[in-house]
Design a protein around this motif. Structure first.
Motif: not given
Length: 159
Positions: A130-141
């Motif tokens: 939320v804080y870094r505003r992940f755009e897609d699953a790649g950001d999580f990975v």
């Protein structure tokens, strides 16, 4: 003090304790109507703490807003409510003691992420998304891979 359980306004103080270096008094109260116990906190009203948003807007610090975000990140995780309260205390401690009592939202978020990383890594990733505003699953990975590499290399953890 209004009882959070029955709404009664008559209560008695069962126990009082100082916390946060004497800045807060914690009171255990018992409702005289329903006999249930609840906690209240008493603190000195100081100059308002102000959060400077990334677009330059200023808004008053809202402890409840921080706590809501932490609770959401820690939902269904083994993190005690007292630990989340302590994290909020930490954030309040970041504010300067002299005027103006301002802190950038970015500093608050970064501090909370570092502390959450120590408390619960799943909660950390949720908060970071939320804080870094992940755009897609790649950001999580990417974030999870960073966590894993930090866990394998103790020298990186201390940075």
């Amino acid at each position: 003090m209004k009882c959070p359980f029955c709404g009664g306004v008559a209560d008695k103080v069962v126990d009082s304790r100082e916390s946060r270096e004497g800045e807060v008094i914690r009171r255990r109260r018992e409702c005289l109507a329903c006999q249930r116990r609840f906690t209240s906190y008493e603190r000195v009203e100081e100059a308002p703490l102000v959060v400077v948003k990334s677009d330059g807007r200023r808004e008053e610090f809202d402890r409840a807003k921080i706590l809501r975000g932490l609770r959401r990140a820690c939902e269904k995780r083994p993190v005690e409510a007292a630990r989340l309260e302590a994290l909020c205390d930490d954030v309040e401690g970041l504010f300067p003691t002299r005027e103006p009592r301002e802190l950038k939202a970015r500093e608050i978020g970064a501090h909370l992420m570092e502390r959450l990383k120590e408390v619960d890594q799943v909660a950390f990733v949720r908060f970071a998304s939320v804080y870094r505003r992940f755009e897609d699953a790649g950001d999580f990975v990417e974030e999870v891979e960073t966590l894993l590499s930090d866990a394998r290399d103790p020298a990186r953890r201390s940075r």
